[in-house]
Design an enzyme around this catalytic site. Sequence first.
Site, PDB file in Angstrom:
ATOM      1  N   ARG A  75       0.834  -1.215   0.000  1.00 23.80           N
ATOM      2  CA  ARG A  75       0.000   0.000   0.000  1.00 23.80           C
ATOM      3  C   ARG A  75       0.870   1.267   0.000  1.00 23.80           C
ATOM      4  O   ARG A  75       0.451   2.289  -0.547  1.00 23.80           O
ATOM      5  CB  ARG A  75      -0.937   0.004   1.197  1.00 23.80           C
ATOM      6  CG  ARG A  75      -2.191  -0.814   0.933  1.00 23.80           C
ATOM      7  CD  ARG A  75      -3.166  -0.692   2.060  1.00 23.80           C
ATOM      8  NE  ARG A  75      -4.438  -1.291   1.685  1.00 23.80           N
ATOM      9  CZ  ARG A  75      -5.406  -1.572   2.555  1.00 23.80           C
ATOM     10  NH1 ARG A  75      -5.241  -1.307   3.832  1.00 23.80           N
ATOM     11  NH2 ARG A  75      -6.535  -2.098   2.138  1.00 23.80           N
TER      12      ARG A  75
ATOM     13  N   LYS B 173     -17.503 -16.954   3.365  1.00 23.08           N
ATOM     14  CA  LYS B 173     -18.915 -16.791   3.711  1.00 23.08           C
ATOM     15  C   LYS B 173     -19.783 -16.296   2.577  1.00 23.08           C
ATOM     16  O   LYS B 173     -19.432 -15.342   1.886  1.00 23.08           O
ATOM     17  CB  LYS B 173     -19.037 -15.807   4.874  1.00 23.08           C
ATOM     18  CG  LYS B 173     -18.580 -16.373   6.205  1.00 23.08           C
ATOM     19  CD  LYS B 173     -18.758 -15.324   7.262  1.00 23.08           C
ATOM     20  CE  LYS B 173     -18.848 -15.944   8.649  1.00 23.08           C
ATOM     21  NZ  LYS B 173     -19.237 -14.905   9.617  1.00 23.08           N
TER      22      LYS B 173
ATOM     23  N   GLY C 195     -10.733  -8.040  -0.019  1.00 24.66           N
ATOM     24  CA  GLY C 195     -10.438  -8.963   1.081  1.00 24.66           C
ATOM     25  C   GLY C 195      -9.055  -9.572   0.984  1.00 24.66           C
ATOM     26  O   GLY C 195      -8.075  -8.861   0.826  1.00 24.66           O
TER      27      GLY C 195
ATOM     28  N   GLY D 194     -12.392  -4.059   1.695  1.00 23.72           N
ATOM     29  CA  GLY D 194     -13.816  -3.724   1.809  1.00 23.72           C
ATOM     30  C   GLY D 194     -14.276  -2.732   0.740  1.00 23.72           C
ATOM     31  O   GLY D 194     -15.391  -2.835   0.236  1.00 23.72           O
TER      32      GLY D 194
HETATM   33  C1  3PG Z   1      -8.697  -1.711   4.879  1.00 20.95           C
HETATM   34  O1  3PG Z   1      -7.658  -2.191   5.323  1.00 20.95           O
HETATM   35  O2  3PG Z   1      -9.580  -2.395   4.334  1.00 20.95           O
HETATM   36  C2  3PG Z   1      -8.846  -0.222   4.906  1.00 20.95           C
HETATM   37  O3  3PG Z   1      -7.656   0.380   5.304  1.00 20.95           O
HETATM   38  C3  3PG Z   1      -9.995   0.181   5.786  1.00 20.95           C
HETATM   39  O4  3PG Z   1      -9.756  -0.179   7.111  1.00 20.95           O
HETATM   40  P1  3PG Z   1     -10.977  -0.345   8.105  1.00 20.95           P
HETATM   41  O5  3PG Z   1     -11.724  -1.591   7.667  1.00 20.95           O
HETATM   42  O6  3PG Z   1     -10.403  -0.455   9.471  1.00 20.95           O
HETATM   43  O7  3PG Z   1     -11.867   0.866   7.941  1.00 20.95           O
HETATM   44 MG    MG Z   2     -10.980  -3.786   6.421  1.00 20.06          MG
END
Ligand code: 3PG
Ligand code: MG
Length: 412
Positions: A57, A218, A368, A391
């Site tokens: 990232r 899931k 994911g 997500g």
């Molecule tokens: C992730 O790792 O999916 C993003 O950085 C968002 O993080 P979070 O799910 O804690 O909001």
């Molecule tokens: Mg996350």
Amino acid sequence: MKASYQSLDLRGERVLVREDLNVPLQTRLSPKTSAEGAAAEHSQPAGDDRIISDDSRLRAALGTLRDISDRGARVIVMSHLGRPKGRRVPELSLRPVARRLAELLEQPVAFADDCVGPLAEEAVARLGEGDVLVLENVRFHRGDEDNDPEFARELAALGDVYVNDAFAASHRAHASVVGVAAHLPAYAGILMLAELEALHRALDEPRRPLVAIVAGAKVSTKAGVLRFLLPKVDSLLLGGAMANTFFKAEGKEVGASLVEDEALDTAREVQRQGAGKLELPVDAVCARAAEPGQDTVLLPVDGVDDGWMMLDAGPATVRHFAERLHGAGTVVWNGPVGVFEIPEFSEGTRGVGEAVADSGAYSLVGGGDTAAAVAALGLTGRFSHVSTGGGATLEYMEGRELPGVAVLRDRV
Ligand code: 3PG
Ligand code: MG
């Protein structure tokens, strides 16, 4: 399409950039005794015993940060790290991340111990043209996740222009993603635009046939993705433990396999919606437990006996999926087809990944665990685009508008 900051003259401007620097961290194993280690911990600045186990990232953010710096702007970077829930958690300091960023950028990166208030303001005031500053974890303040207007105003006061490059955090309507755009002109960064373009190319204007692979543990977390993708795709290959729920819904014996009983109706509904498009695994690598060192057997999916669990796609499934992938114009892949973290159950995901890479299709991987699986299996670099989003990518693939994208100016 969203407007890029690249049409602006940024020389001397304070550019507030949201990145997703939320990288996996591990505690450094110290050779010292625990007492010495504990003493040393106290004498070190926060977060210094952390090592970044995957910096992809950070690498993905370099393009925008370098470019804005090269334009002579003062670059002020905001990010979250982990989920400190409004408390100052030293283990979740961005300080080691800022240090790694400096190595990757090959230029000094300043660090402010807070993201708002005097510490942040003084650090910003010290910046010259082209300098880069990372602010401390925005989630040390409750106001970030709450999208508190006053907190957003304080953050925004540090900059003249807002650039959102944090595609992977843009499903969060937080102050550092969404709130600041109420106070500053808001533009997309290079990574943000690359992510949006890849998703648009794969899902809105795909070269056909469009084949999706949706897998993972899931059904409940992927139901929205399945419903959104099915009408668009020519084939949908479904794998991972979520396939077990489909098998049980068909009345098959699944032995001790992971099943989501509360999602049996969803599975039946998806089966109906996907008639003629949906392909399920035909065989599975099975063991008595999802642990390393287990005895494994290869079973057809309608012959799993008591006590056995389906833990990976078998070779017949990989061949079947590879046939579907052969000749595809576009492939969208979300979710590993087995417990790839354990070597005994990783061959299915490797095989499917290789079939995607070899298909010649425009291939988009993301959401994911998929990017992590690709990296762990040594498949990095073999796809057209690997999304940094977890997500966020999933929500996009559910057809939802991401709040952090919605606030950005449109290209005119
Ligand atoms: C992730 O790792 O999916 C993003 O950085 C968002 O993080 P979070 O799910 O804690 O909001
Ligand atoms: Mg996350």
